[in-house]
Design a protein around this motif. Sequence first.
Motif: not given
Length: 110
Positions: A76-97
Motif C-alpha cells: 500500500p502507499d506508504a504515505k497513506a499508511v503513515r497518515l492513517w497510523a498517525a490519525e489512529n495513534g499508532i507509532q510508525v517509522n517516519t522513514r524507511g520500511r
Amino acid sequence: MAKKTVVLLEDDIDGSEASETISFALDGSDYEIDLSEGHANELREALARFTNAGRKVAGGRGRPAARTKSSSHGGPDAKAVRLWAAENGIQVNTRGRIQADVVEKYEAAH
C-alpha cells in the motif's frame, strides 16, 4: 500472402494435448502450467480446500483486493499508511520500511 500461426499446447504433466494454461503463485513465485482438461480439473480439486479458505488478491501478486493505491513494490502507499497510523495513534517509522504489523492493521481497516 496470408499467414496462419497455430499454437498447440502440450500438457506439461504427460505430454498429451493441453486445453489451457493455468497461472498460480506460491511462496512469492509465479507459475504457469499447460494442462489437459483432466489435469486442470485435478489441480483445481487439489487446491480447492485451500483456495476456498484463502483470500483473493488483486493483480495476483500478493496484494489484498481491498487495497486501492499501491507503491511500486506492491504494497500500500506508504504515505497513506503513515497518515492513517498517525490519525489512529499508532507509532510508525517516519522513514524507511513500515512495520508489517502496522501495514496489516492499515489493510484490515481498508
